[in-house]
Write a protein that holds these residues in place. Structure first.
Motif, PDB file in Angstrom:
ATOM      1  N   LEU B  34       0.941  -1.169   0.178  1.00 12.56           N
ATOM      2  CA  LEU B  34      -0.079   0.006   0.185  1.00 12.56           C
ATOM      3  C   LEU B  34       0.580   1.277   0.118  1.00 12.56           C
ATOM      4  O   LEU B  34       0.641   2.390  -0.619  1.00 12.56           O
ATOM      5  CB  LEU B  34      -0.915   0.142   1.153  1.00 12.56           C
ATOM      6  CG  LEU B  34      -2.148  -0.780   1.112  1.00 12.56           C
ATOM      7  CD1 LEU B  34      -3.079  -0.776   2.313  1.00 12.56           C
ATOM      8  CD2 LEU B  34      -2.847  -0.366  -0.125  1.00 12.56           C
ATOM      9  N   THR B  35       1.834   1.342   0.715  1.00 13.88           N
ATOM     10  CA  THR B  35       2.734   2.467   0.789  1.00 13.88           C
ATOM     11  C   THR B  35       3.508   2.519  -0.653  1.00 13.88           C
ATOM     12  O   THR B  35       3.369   3.847  -1.096  1.00 13.88           O
ATOM     13  CB  THR B  35       3.902   2.041   1.830  1.00 13.88           C
ATOM     14  OG1 THR B  35       3.525   1.178   2.808  1.00 13.88           O
ATOM     15  CG2 THR B  35       4.605   3.464   2.418  1.00 13.88           C
ATOM     16  N   GLU B 351       9.700 -12.341  -4.526  1.00 12.18           N
ATOM     17  CA  GLU B 351       8.828 -11.346  -3.539  1.00 12.18           C
ATOM     18  C   GLU B 351       9.110 -10.189  -3.914  1.00 12.18           C
ATOM     19  O   GLU B 351       8.049  -9.470  -3.897  1.00 12.18           O
ATOM     20  CB  GLU B 351       9.371 -12.048  -2.198  1.00 12.18           C
ATOM     21  CG  GLU B 351       8.718 -11.213  -1.311  1.00 12.18           C
ATOM     22  CD  GLU B 351       9.246 -11.650   0.362  1.00 12.18           C
ATOM     23  OE1 GLU B 351       8.935 -12.779   0.600  1.00 12.18           O
ATOM     24  OE2 GLU B 351      10.143 -11.007   0.901  1.00 12.18           O
ATOM     25  N   SER B 352      10.141  -9.633  -4.077  1.00 16.78           N
ATOM     26  CA  SER B 352      10.249  -8.007  -4.527  1.00 16.78           C
ATOM     27  C   SER B 352       9.460  -7.788  -5.589  1.00 16.78           C
ATOM     28  O   SER B 352       8.535  -6.758  -5.738  1.00 16.78           O
ATOM     29  CB  SER B 352      11.811  -7.723  -4.608  1.00 16.78           C
ATOM     30  OG  SER B 352      12.374  -8.116  -3.764  1.00 16.78           O
ATOM     31  N   LEU B 357       5.011  -5.365  -8.492  1.00 18.72           N
ATOM     32  CA  LEU B 357       3.966  -5.428  -9.663  1.00 18.72           C
ATOM     33  C   LEU B 357       2.552  -5.124  -9.247  1.00 18.72           C
ATOM     34  O   LEU B 357       1.728  -4.424  -9.858  1.00 18.72           O
ATOM     35  CB  LEU B 357       3.858  -6.793 -10.550  1.00 18.72           C
ATOM     36  CG  LEU B 357       5.154  -6.949 -11.260  1.00 18.72           C
ATOM     37  CD1 LEU B 357       5.196  -8.411 -12.039  1.00 18.72           C
ATOM     38  CD2 LEU B 357       5.202  -5.968 -12.381  1.00 18.72           C
ATOM     39  N   LEU B 358       2.266  -5.906  -7.886  1.00 18.43           N
ATOM     40  CA  LEU B 358       1.030  -5.391  -7.241  1.00 18.43           C
ATOM     41  C   LEU B 358       0.858  -4.037  -7.199  1.00 18.43           C
ATOM     42  O   LEU B 358      -0.293  -3.644  -7.310  1.00 18.43           O
ATOM     43  CB  LEU B 358       0.808  -6.330  -5.889  1.00 18.43           C
ATOM     44  CG  LEU B 358      -0.629  -6.148  -5.177  1.00 18.43           C
ATOM     45  CD1 LEU B 358      -1.463  -6.663  -6.056  1.00 18.43           C
ATOM     46  CD2 LEU B 358      -0.430  -7.082  -3.996  1.00 18.43           C
ATOM     47  N   LEU B 362      -2.182  -1.799  -8.696  1.00 19.12           N
ATOM     48  CA  LEU B 362      -3.094  -1.072  -7.824  1.00 19.12           C
ATOM     49  C   LEU B 362      -3.076   0.406  -8.041  1.00 19.12           C
ATOM     50  O   LEU B 362      -4.054   1.072  -8.003  1.00 19.12           O
ATOM     51  CB  LEU B 362      -2.676  -1.416  -6.258  1.00 19.12           C
ATOM     52  CG  LEU B 362      -3.068  -2.653  -5.600  1.00 19.12           C
ATOM     53  CD1 LEU B 362      -2.470  -2.831  -4.219  1.00 19.12           C
ATOM     54  CD2 LEU B 362      -4.531  -2.840  -5.555  1.00 19.12           C
ATOM     55  N   ALA B 363      -1.877   1.034  -8.359  1.00 18.20           N
ATOM     56  CA  ALA B 363      -1.664   2.340  -8.502  1.00 18.20           C
ATOM     57  C   ALA B 363      -2.476   2.961  -9.720  1.00 18.20           C
ATOM     58  O   ALA B 363      -2.890   3.917  -9.725  1.00 18.20           O
ATOM     59  CB  ALA B 363      -0.207   2.638  -8.579  1.00 18.20           C
ATOM     60  N   LEU B 364      -2.545   2.225 -10.699  1.00 21.40           N
ATOM     61  CA  LEU B 364      -3.161   2.315 -12.218  1.00 21.40           C
ATOM     62  C   LEU B 364      -4.643   2.260 -11.746  1.00 21.40           C
ATOM     63  O   LEU B 364      -5.288   3.273 -12.405  1.00 21.40           O
ATOM     64  CB  LEU B 364      -2.861   1.048 -13.128  1.00 21.40           C
ATOM     65  CG  LEU B 364      -1.537   1.205 -13.887  1.00 21.40           C
ATOM     66  CD1 LEU B 364      -1.403   0.086 -14.700  1.00 21.40           C
ATOM     67  CD2 LEU B 364      -1.546   2.698 -14.630  1.00 21.40           C
TER      68      LEU B 364
END
Ligand SMILES: Nc1ncnc2c1ncn2[C@@H]1O[C@H](COP(=O)(O)OP(=O)(O)OP(=O)(O)O)[C@@H](O)[C@H]1O
Ligand SMILES: [Mg+2]
Lengths: 256, 432
Positions: B34-35, B351-352, B357-358, B362-364
């Motif tokens: 989220l950050t 993991e990174s 990517l997630l 989400l940002a888009l």
């Protein structure tokens, strides 16, 4: 440089050439240095026949864990030779040593033995996902075409044999007692019948009841698989379980 | 073949392990994501809005060579005449306007007179020259989606958004407010206007305005000399039709120049006009000055966002490295079970990458939702049209930089895992 002395309390430690099966473990004039400024740790020569169980004793700091690390191929010796199943592992490339370890060695640590996000069952299955050799061993043993099912069945059998009840198989390690965790770790080490199991004080956190049961189950099943065991502990009460015992002496530069 | 099999097995194992590991630590990872999402959407959003606003800005007026008004700064004149922001400090007298009309070097003139409003939307009094000569975007003329341009007293043409906002169509009767602002205390009740046409959407301040004739403007203000309408002294449509109106002044005028090389000459002549202090500006120059002014602000904003991203990347690195330290027990187990250094490294990288990517996806989504939410407000208040469009190459690069940065961060522990693979220990439990 001081020499680590050892006593191999074995009736015939030099008769390694006689048996048909290759000795599971041979080490010669092994030395290892963690840091270049430190004196080298030196290890006694050892011969361990296939299926034999060795008890490795020694004071804290005498190099027991270091020796296991060398045997597992996690470290490379500075001098001397290690032969596992007749094969010298010193000259192997790192990836080949990883491969060899995956195929032929089971490891049990003192603690933190399980991958925290995998269930007990998934932890036991792990070696078969890392080694086709160990997977094939199970599928050829059961003679089914469904390798996956065979592996699951085998893992469950092993867990049950190590008295982990069915309902705990799908639990995460955090929900298991320490004793249960160690037995799951033993099941993982035994999975796919590797030729050698290296155990570093796996019973140190267990009470005497639990400890004795653990020893009994582990060694019994190793016997069935004809798996050799190198077992580290500073608890002399465990020595009677083993065919051989050896004591690493504390290097004098540490005792002074 | 065997090697291929094992590679596939390893890849599969890496994926399942990563999946379980991510799920196992989902709470903390969600916070990290989220950050990262917030800072990526902030960065991307600013970049997006910036290019949209620039586009929207340069589109507001075209083909107009000069804007002429009373003496003032060029930004001020541009803002009130084109963007309908702020008010004119002074007017342009009708005599001066006539003088401009007589200037043969000017091919056309659009007079505009501002002041009143309809429910917060600027009322622009002008002539048919507006419809004929005004251009925006890429030389596009004004077009009507319904009805026709006004040609009589008390007729009004609505900008597309005004018609949409109040659901007006041709034939509706409108009461104009006196003065600007969204709530008018005084209203021109006695002189209702009839909608004769609705303009097509332009994406410029035109959409937010209503257009009447200069004569209507004069006619509706008869009886308003004191600032309020005195009953009985205002005109009805019939009375107004009997009279001839000549405005005493207008707010500004847009002009087209016959021969473009003369533009600067004409500008100087107007600026030095003896009878009245006037200002003529070149819209392009004024626009770029406005843009430069906003550009400073915009650069500061971009800088701040850059900071946000850096801070976020550092926190991403911190959290990832801390998480990796937590994973060292598990890594020791995997190594002891025969996992190669490559597999361990791929666990860290996956993991990174998954988190990055997630966060990007989400940002888009967040950005699209944000733009959809903000654009009506932006257009209503600033006449800036913000449309949802696919990202341009610059924005894609910006977005792609996020997973790349995450990979680089993921590489740090992966690299040390690999190094440890070269010189490992027996159940090493720390040092990332
Ligand atoms: N990763 C390391 N880096 C440097 N020195 C180390 C490292 N691990 C162990 N040593 C040193 O090597 C020597 C042998 O350590 P090792 O862990 O093998 O002892 P041990 O016999 O297993 O002791 P214990 O019974 O306490 O587990 C010790 O002197 C220790 O300080
Ligand atoms: Mg130790």
């Amino acid at each position: 440089m001081t020499k680590t002395t050892a006593t191999m309390i074995t009736p015939d430690s030099d008769s390694a050439s006689a048996p048909l099966a290759l000795p599971s473990l041979q080490i010669r004039e092994l030395t290892f240095r963690w840091q270049s400024r430190q004196p080298a740790l030196t290890f006694p020569d050892i011969n361990l026949d296939a299926g034999d169980h060795l008890f490795l004793r020694g004071a804290s700091g005498s190099g027991k864990s270091t020796l296991l690390g060398l045997l597992a191929g996690l470290n490379t010796a500075d001098n001397g030779d290690i032969r596992l199943l007749g094969k010298s592992i010193r000259g192997l490339a790192p990836s080949a040593r990883d491969r060899f370890r995956a195929d032929h060695i089971g490891v049990i640590f003192q603690q933190f033995n399980l991958v925290p996000y995998l269930t007990a069952l998934a932890n036991v299955i792990l070696p078969c996902q890392l080694s086709p050799v160990r997977r094939d061993r199970i599928s050829s043993e059961t003679r089914t075409s469904d390798t996956r099912a065979a592996i699951h069945a085998k893992a469950k059998t092993l867990l049950s044999a190590l008295s982990i009840p069915q309902e705990l198989h799908s639990r995460k390690p955090a929900q298991l007692s320490i004793g249960q965790q160690q037995r799951v770790a033993a099941a993982r080490a035994l999975m796919g019948a590797p030729e050698l199991i290296l155990a570093d004080e796996p019973t140190s956190a267990l009470d005497s009841n639990n400890r004795d049961r653990f020893m009994q189950l582990l060694l019994e099943m190793a016997q069935q698989n004809k798996t050799s065991v190198v077992f580290v502990s500073h608890d002399p009460a465990l020595a009677h379980h083993f065919h051989h015992q050896i004591e690493l002496e504390q290097p004098s530069w540490l005792s002074s | 073949m065997a090697i291929f099999m094992t590679t596939r097995m390893t890849a599969h194992l890496a994926l399942t392990l990563t999946k379980s590991s991510l799920w196992h630590r989902r709470r903390i990872l969600l916070l990290v994501t989220l950050t990262l999402t917030l800072s990526v959407s902030l960065l991307l959003g600013i970049q997006y809005v910036r290019s949209e606003i620039r586009q929207s800005f340069t589109n507001t007026i075209s083909n107009t060579d000069l804007i002429i008004g009373a003496r003032s700064g060029q930004l001020n004149l541009l803002l009130y005449s084109v963007f309908h922001i702020g008010d004119a400090t002074n007017n342009l007298s009708w005599q001066s306007y006539q003088a401009l009309k007589d200037d043969e070097r000017l091919s056309w003139l659009i007079p505009i007179s501002l002041g009143d409003s309809y429910n917060g939307h600027r009322m622009v009094a002008t002539t048919s020259a507006m419809f004929e000569h005004f251009r925006y975007g890429r030389s596009q003329p004004l077009t009507l989606q319904r009805g026709q341009w006004f040609n009589d007293l008390f007729e009004v043409v609505l900008g597309a958004d005004v018609a949409r906002a109040f659901n007006h169509s041709v034939g509706d009767q409108l009461i104009m407010g006196h003065g600007g602002g969204s709530v008018s205390f005084a209203r021109h009740d006695s002189t209702p206007f009839t909608v004769t046409g609705v303009l097509d959407t332009t994406g410029t301040p035109v959409d937010q305005a209503v257009y009447i004739s200069l004569d209507s403007m004069e006619a509706m203000h008869v009886g308003w000399e004191s600032g309020v309408g005195i009953p009985g002294r205002t005109l009805t449509l019939e009375q107004a039709k009997q009279r001839n109106f000549i405005p005493s002044n207008i707010t500004a005028a847009f002009a087209g120049v016959e021969r473009k090389v003369l533009t600067f000459r004409i500008q100087r002549d107007i600026n030095t006009y003896g009878k009245e202090p006037l200002t003529a500006i070149l819209p392009g120059v004024a626009l770029s000055e406005l843009w430069r002014l906003l550009g400073q602000f915009e650069k500061a904003l971009l800088g701040i966002t850059g900071f946000v991203v850096v801070v976020c990347l550092i926190s991403l690195a911190t959290v990832l490295l801390t998480l990796q330290a937590q994973r060292s027990a598990e890594i020791a187990i995997l190594r002891a079970t025969g996992a190669s250094a490559g597999l361990i490294a791929s666990l860290y990288l996956l993991e990174s990458l998954a988190i990055a990517l997630l966060a990007c996806v989400l940002a888009l989504a967040l950005g699209a939702a944000g733009i959809a939410a903000v654009s009506p407000w932006l257009q209503a208040n600033y006449g800036v049209l913000l449309t949802l469009r696919p990202l341009n190459p610059d924005e894609w690069i910006l977005l792609a930089a996020v997973p790349v940065a995450a990979l680089v961060i993921g590489l740090m522990p992966a690299l040390s895992a690999w190094r440890r693979g070269r010189r490992p220990g027996w159940q090493v439990l720390d040092d990332v």
